[in-house]
Design a protein around this motif. Structure first.
Motif, PDB file in Angstrom:
ATOM      1  N   GLY A  52      74.758  65.688  27.855  1.00 10.83           N
ATOM      2  CA  GLY A  52      75.082  65.374  26.458  1.00 10.83           C
ATOM      3  C   GLY A  52      74.388  66.310  25.493  1.00 10.83           C
ATOM      4  N   GLN A  53      73.106  66.607  25.759  1.00  7.87           N
ATOM      5  CA  GLN A  53      72.376  67.534  24.898  1.00  7.87           C
ATOM      6  C   GLN A  53      73.009  68.905  24.944  1.00  7.87           C
ATOM      7  N   SER A  54      73.400  69.348  26.120  1.00  8.87           N
ATOM      8  CA  SER A  54      74.027  70.665  26.250  1.00  8.87           C
ATOM      9  C   SER A  54      75.313  70.723  25.452  1.00  8.87           C
ATOM     10  N   ARG A  55      76.142  69.695  25.540  1.00  8.91           N
ATOM     11  CA  ARG A  55      77.411  69.679  24.797  1.00  8.91           C
ATOM     12  C   ARG A  55      77.161  69.712  23.288  1.00  8.91           C
ATOM     13  N   ALA A  56      76.199  68.903  22.837  1.00  4.71           N
ATOM     14  CA  ALA A  56      75.909  68.863  21.403  1.00  4.71           C
ATOM     15  C   ALA A  56      75.407  70.218  20.915  1.00  4.71           C
ATOM     16  N   LEU A  57      74.501  70.839  21.652  1.00  2.99           N
ATOM     17  CA  LEU A  57      73.979  72.144  21.239  1.00  2.99           C
ATOM     18  C   LEU A  57      75.053  73.222  21.279  1.00  2.99           C
ATOM     19  N   VAL A  58      75.916  73.195  22.278  1.00  4.58           N
ATOM     20  CA  VAL A  58      76.998  74.182  22.355  1.00  4.58           C
ATOM     21  C   VAL A  58      77.905  74.049  21.137  1.00  4.58           C
ATOM     22  N   ALA A  59      78.234  72.818  20.756  1.00  8.26           N
ATOM     23  CA  ALA A  59      79.097  72.604  19.590  1.00  8.26           C
ATOM     24  C   ALA A  59      78.420  73.104  18.308  1.00  8.26           C
ATOM     25  N   LEU A  60      77.120  72.816  18.139  1.00  3.83           N
ATOM     26  CA  LEU A  60      76.407  73.285  16.947  1.00  3.83           C
ATOM     27  C   LEU A  60      76.325  74.805  16.943  1.00  3.83           C
ATOM     28  N   ARG A  61      76.042  75.399  18.095  1.00  4.11           N
ATOM     29  CA  ARG A  61      75.935  76.861  18.183  1.00  4.11           C
ATOM     30  C   ARG A  61      77.265  77.523  17.861  1.00  4.11           C
ATOM     31  N   ARG A  62      78.360  76.965  18.345  1.00  2.00           N
ATOM     32  CA  ARG A  62      79.683  77.527  18.033  1.00  2.00           C
ATOM     33  C   ARG A  62      79.977  77.430  16.546  1.00  2.00           C
ATOM     34  N   HIS A  63      79.613  76.306  15.950  1.00  2.00           N
ATOM     35  CA  HIS A  63      79.864  76.121  14.516  1.00  2.00           C
ATOM     36  C   HIS A  63      79.111  77.166  13.688  1.00  2.00           C
ATOM     37  N   LEU A  64      77.867  77.446  14.054  1.00  2.00           N
ATOM     38  CA  LEU A  64      77.044  78.386  13.291  1.00  2.00           C
ATOM     39  C   LEU A  64      77.386  79.848  13.583  1.00  2.00           C
ATOM     40  N   GLY A  65      78.030  80.117  14.706  1.00  2.00           N
ATOM     41  CA  GLY A  65      78.296  81.512  15.071  1.00  2.00           C
ATOM     42  C   GLY A  65      76.992  82.196  15.438  1.00  2.00           C
ATOM     43  N   LEU A  66      76.834  83.439  15.012  1.00  2.00           N
ATOM     44  CA  LEU A  66      75.602  84.179  15.277  1.00  2.00           C
ATOM     45  C   LEU A  66      74.438  83.440  14.625  1.00  2.00           C
ATOM     46  N   HIS A  67      73.371  83.151  15.416  1.00  3.37           N
ATOM     47  CA  HIS A  67      72.278  82.334  14.882  1.00  3.37           C
ATOM     48  C   HIS A  67      70.975  82.638  15.615  1.00  3.37           C
ATOM     49  N   VAL A  68      69.897  82.110  15.052  1.00  5.61           N
ATOM     50  CA  VAL A  68      68.569  82.186  15.656  1.00  5.61           C
ATOM     51  C   VAL A  68      68.154  80.752  15.985  1.00  5.61           C
ATOM     52  N   ALA A  69      67.627  80.540  17.199  1.00  5.26           N
ATOM     53  CA  ALA A  69      67.162  79.222  17.607  1.00  5.26           C
ATOM     54  C   ALA A  69      65.646  79.249  17.745  1.00  5.26           C
ATOM     55  N   GLU A  70      64.987  78.213  17.233  1.00  2.17           N
ATOM     56  CA  GLU A  70      63.534  78.111  17.362  1.00  2.17           C
ATOM     57  C   GLU A  70      63.152  76.651  17.537  1.00  2.17           C
ATOM     58  N   ARG A  71      62.094  76.433  18.321  1.00  2.00           N
ATOM     59  CA  ARG A  71      61.570  75.080  18.479  1.00  2.00           C
ATOM     60  C   ARG A  71      60.443  74.893  17.470  1.00  2.00           C
ATOM     61  N   VAL A  72      60.509  73.801  16.721  1.00  2.00           N
ATOM     62  CA  VAL A  72      59.535  73.520  15.671  1.00  2.00           C
ATOM     63  C   VAL A  72      58.761  72.265  16.052  1.00  2.00           C
ATOM     64  N   GLN A  73      57.446  72.324  15.898  1.00  2.00           N
ATOM     65  CA  GLN A  73      56.574  71.184  16.180  1.00  2.00           C
ATOM     66  C   GLN A  73      55.785  70.872  14.908  1.00  2.00           C
ATOM     67  N   CYS A  74      55.846  69.641  14.443  1.00  2.48           N
ATOM     68  CA  CYS A  74      55.065  69.198  13.285  1.00  2.48           C
ATOM     69  C   CYS A  74      54.031  68.193  13.790  1.00  2.48           C
ATOM     70  N   VAL A  75      52.774  68.475  13.532  1.00  2.00           N
ATOM     71  CA  VAL A  75      51.681  67.600  13.969  1.00  2.00           C
ATOM     72  C   VAL A  75      50.765  67.327  12.785  1.00  2.00           C
ATOM     73  N   PRO A  76      49.989  66.235  12.828  1.00  2.00           N
ATOM     74  CA  PRO A  76      49.064  65.940  11.731  1.00  2.00           C
ATOM     75  C   PRO A  76      48.059  67.079  11.547  1.00  2.00           C
ATOM     76  N   GLN A  77      47.745  67.370  10.284  1.00  2.00           N
ATOM     77  CA  GLN A  77      46.753  68.392   9.970  1.00  2.00           C
ATOM     78  C   GLN A  77      45.644  67.759   9.153  1.00  2.00           C
ATOM     79  N   ALA A  78      44.404  68.135   9.433  1.00  2.00           N
ATOM     80  CA  ALA A  78      43.245  67.538   8.775  1.00  2.00           C
ATOM     81  C   ALA A  78      43.184  67.870   7.295  1.00  2.00           C
ATOM     82  N   GLU A  79      43.692  69.028   6.892  1.00  2.00           N
ATOM     83  CA  GLU A  79      43.520  69.474   5.509  1.00  2.00           C
ATOM     84  C   GLU A  79      44.796  69.388   4.675  1.00  2.00           C
TER      85      GLU A  79
END
Length: 189
Positions: A52-79
């Motif tokens: 299911g994840q593969s199908r969803a990502l393939v559909a999003l990638r096709r919609h965007l055409g040429l694109h850049v993919a990155e994994r983003v991590q948001c974690v608590p920061q002390a400051e």
């Protein structure tokens, strides 16, 4: 399940909707697309989830055409400054976020005010190029997502310079108000 709320121009809560299934008509009316990894239904096993994840990502990638993919991590920061609020941004290209872990709130500025979409792991959202939006991961974020950005340079947001109404709730207040509106109790420490 994602939740969606509409707000007037002053940030006052107007309506609440729950996005279930494979799409959310209210999100589409605000100009974005939303969906779940596996056609809106939880996966029975890990193999089904991966397909299911593969199908969803393939559909999003096709919609965007040429694109850049990155994994983003948001974690608590002390400051982190408590008084800081997320900024309203826009991007020259379309951007899709596929949520892997945690929860995030995305606000869109609409002609009549704002639409807030609370996303969780398993959701994806697609924002068209130029759409003013605010991304809020809360005061103690624990969030991971894939960001697919249209074009070849990746995600380079531009600040719109428009102020947000002070009454527009941040993610933590949004969740508290949403639970209250749905008649749920918030568990304390």
């Amino acid at each position: 399940m994602a939740a969606l709320a509409t707000f007037d121009r002053h940030g006052l809560w107007l309506s609440t909707s729950v996005c279930e299934g494979a799409s959310c008509p209210v999100a589409a009316s605000a100009g974005m697309r939303w969906g779940r990894w596996v056609d809106g239904h939880p996966a029975v096993d890990t193999d089904e989830a991966e397909v299911g994840q593969s199908r969803a990502l393939v559909a999003l990638r096709r919609h965007l055409g040429l694109h850049v993919a990155e994994r983003v991590q948001c974690v608590p920061q002390a400051e982190v400054l408590e008084a800081s609020r997320p900024l309203e941004l826009r991007s020259d290209g379309g951007v899709a976020c596929a949520f892997l872990q945690g929860t995030a709130l995305i606000y869109l500025r609409t002609p009549s005010g704002f639409t807030g979409l609370l996303c969780e792991a398993g959701d994806w959202v697609l924002l068209p190029a130029g759409m003013p939006h605010v991304f809020d991961a809360g005061a103690s974020p624990d969030l991971s997502f894939l960001r697919l950005s249209e074009g070849t340079r990746g995600w380079f947001p531009l600040h719109t310079g428009k102020p947000l109404p002070p009454t527009l709730p941040g993610m933590d207040a949004f969740i508290a108000q949403l639970l209250h509106a749905l008649g749920e109790d918030i568990e304390g420490p």
